[in-house]
Write an enzyme that holds these catalytic residues in place. Sequence first.
Site, mmCIF file in Angstrom:
data_model
loop_
_atom_site.group_PDB
_atom_site.id
_atom_site.type_symbol
_atom_site.label_atom_id
_atom_site.label_comp_id
_atom_site.label_asym_id
_atom_site.label_seq_id
_atom_site.Cartn_x
_atom_site.Cartn_y
_atom_site.Cartn_z
ATOM 1 N N THR A 172 0.853 -1.198 0.000
ATOM 2 C CA THR A 172 0.000 0.000 0.000
ATOM 3 C C THR A 172 0.888 1.246 0.000
ATOM 4 O O THR A 172 1.654 1.475 0.937
ATOM 5 C CB THR A 172 -0.958 0.021 1.215
ATOM 6 O OG1 THR A 172 -0.232 -0.246 2.401
ATOM 7 C CG2 THR A 172 -2.072 -0.995 1.062
ATOM 8 N N GLY A 173 0.777 2.020 -1.074
ATOM 9 C CA GLY A 173 1.596 3.218 -1.225
ATOM 10 C C GLY A 173 1.088 4.369 -0.366
ATOM 11 O O GLY A 173 -0.074 4.381 0.046
ATOM 12 N N GLN A 197 7.189 -4.851 -4.254
ATOM 13 C CA GLN A 197 6.278 -4.648 -5.385
ATOM 14 C C GLN A 197 6.777 -3.510 -6.252
ATOM 15 O O GLN A 197 6.996 -2.397 -5.765
ATOM 16 C CB GLN A 197 4.865 -4.346 -4.871
ATOM 17 C CG GLN A 197 3.864 -3.927 -5.932
ATOM 18 C CD GLN A 197 3.774 -2.421 -6.083
ATOM 19 O OE1 GLN A 197 3.843 -1.698 -5.078
ATOM 20 N NE2 GLN A 197 3.631 -1.933 -7.306
ATOM 21 N N HIS A 219 -6.653 -4.545 -7.729
ATOM 22 C CA HIS A 219 -6.038 -3.413 -7.046
ATOM 23 C C HIS A 219 -6.989 -2.852 -5.974
ATOM 24 O O HIS A 219 -7.048 -1.652 -5.735
ATOM 25 C CB HIS A 219 -5.674 -2.316 -8.052
ATOM 26 C CG HIS A 219 -4.422 -1.554 -7.735
ATOM 27 N ND1 HIS A 219 -3.258 -1.699 -8.443
ATOM 28 C CD2 HIS A 219 -4.141 -0.632 -6.787
ATOM 29 C CE1 HIS A 219 -2.335 -0.879 -7.965
ATOM 30 N NE2 HIS A 219 -2.851 -0.215 -6.952
ATOM 31 N N GLY A 262 -10.957 -7.002 -0.893
ATOM 32 C CA GLY A 262 -12.182 -6.997 -0.097
ATOM 33 C C GLY A 262 -12.219 -7.964 1.074
ATOM 34 O O GLY A 262 -13.259 -8.106 1.708
ATOM 35 N N PHE A 263 -11.106 -8.612 1.384
ATOM 36 C CA PHE A 263 -11.120 -9.611 2.462
ATOM 37 C C PHE A 263 -11.180 -8.929 3.832
ATOM 38 O O PHE A 263 -10.322 -8.121 4.163
ATOM 39 C CB PHE A 263 -9.879 -10.516 2.371
ATOM 40 C CG PHE A 263 -9.937 -11.446 1.193
ATOM 41 C CD1 PHE A 263 -10.401 -12.742 1.343
ATOM 42 C CD2 PHE A 263 -9.558 -11.013 -0.073
ATOM 43 C CE1 PHE A 263 -10.477 -13.605 0.250
ATOM 44 C CE2 PHE A 263 -9.634 -11.864 -1.172
ATOM 45 C CZ PHE A 263 -10.098 -13.162 -1.010
#
Length: 388
Positions: free
Chosen positions: A81-82, A129, A280, A313-314
């Site tokens: 996560t940027g 990443q 994404h 969405g988990f």
Amino acid sequence: MKLERFLSVSDFERAAAKRLPRCVYGYVRGGTEDEQSLRANYQAFDSVGFMPRGLNVVDKRDTSTELWGRRYRMPLGIAPTGLAALVRHECDLELVRAAKEADVPFIISGSSSVPLERLQEESRENWYQAYFPGDRVRMSRILERLEAAGIGVLVVTIDTCVAANRENNARLDFTIPFRMTPRLLLDGVLHPRWSAGVFLKTLRANGVPRFANLYEEIGPPITQEPAHGFRTGRDRLCWDDIAWLREQWKGRLVLKGVMHPEDGQKAEQMGADGIIVSNHGGRQLDGTIAPLAILPSIINAVSTGFPVMIDGGFRRGTDVLKAIALGASLVFVGRATLYGAAVAGASGAGRVLSILATEVDRNMALLGCAELSDVTSELLARKTVAPL
Ligand SMILES: Cc1cc2nc3c(=O)[nH]c(=O)nc-3n(C[C@H](O)[C@H](O)[C@H](O)COP(=O)(O)O)c2cc1C
């Protein structure tokens, strides 16, 4: 803070929403355009239901899982996560600590702010990443940096060839590079705990957070465009580059953002070590199918045993078990652990992971399974509306 009072991922989201300025919360929560992809991700879990088995002996349970010969305590990992620096002071570091403690993989984002070399001092097991430009000279330099830092797993994101249309960010004045506006200043004033604990603390300790891990050098502050541009050349990255990368990179290679069975097949044929099925988090193309919905077709298209991971969405152990039942090797979470970190840094993200782990363990038993390999698609059915 009593973290035991937080019982679910949603509890953390509610607390994070209060704590973070609207623009930062909006950046984390949001999707693109009409947020169809984002909604599809959550709704997908509702479209399949369990058919649990009773009277199975489940007193000795094991939720660990193996990937490339390494056993992880649970089938979870933290997605890249940027700009996490906006959520918590040195958030990347806090997330590494949470992942290490929970014994799950952590993926360093190409848009993160704590230099990857520093993150590697905390744990040697981080994955990285990349947002690669389609320019091999520049890619080689980044690879050199990754090798020198001892990165073992390279994750190439393939769903971000151009900037997505994040209208919600624009409405809240949130831009990348980040620019301070009067509205953002007011947002900060209205969230004093964030202003003191994140914004001012970070400015005092390290100055404006940087694009530290995008390219071969520590890049400029996130308020400036990097010298080569933030996204320049990403729209030229292609399959030939992946073939080239496979020759150059000796470590594990994973493609993230695979949403088509043929791309899954191609990734395997080109020698990738695995893929992450992902849209994404609903933050790139709007109107995609949910990763969970396309997972079975992608798994069908690749060889048995080829690692197919997933995110999107988990928020519950049952969500994770549905993906495992459909054949996923590992499930990544993005927002869930960011909400945890927003509330209480590494302990908050750790609490999120432990809530999910407990849910996986408990619900695996309720399904009648003692280990993850018992969780198969035979325990799942598509939900249908019962006739009256
Ligand atoms: C705030 C934020 C920043 C993200 N930054 C990146 C990134 O830098 N690179 C990337 O490949 N994916 C990025 N993603 C996508 C996540 O890696 C992941 O695919 C997604 O968050 C999974 O969905 P979830 O948040 O519903 O768990 C980001 C997601 C969020 C929420």
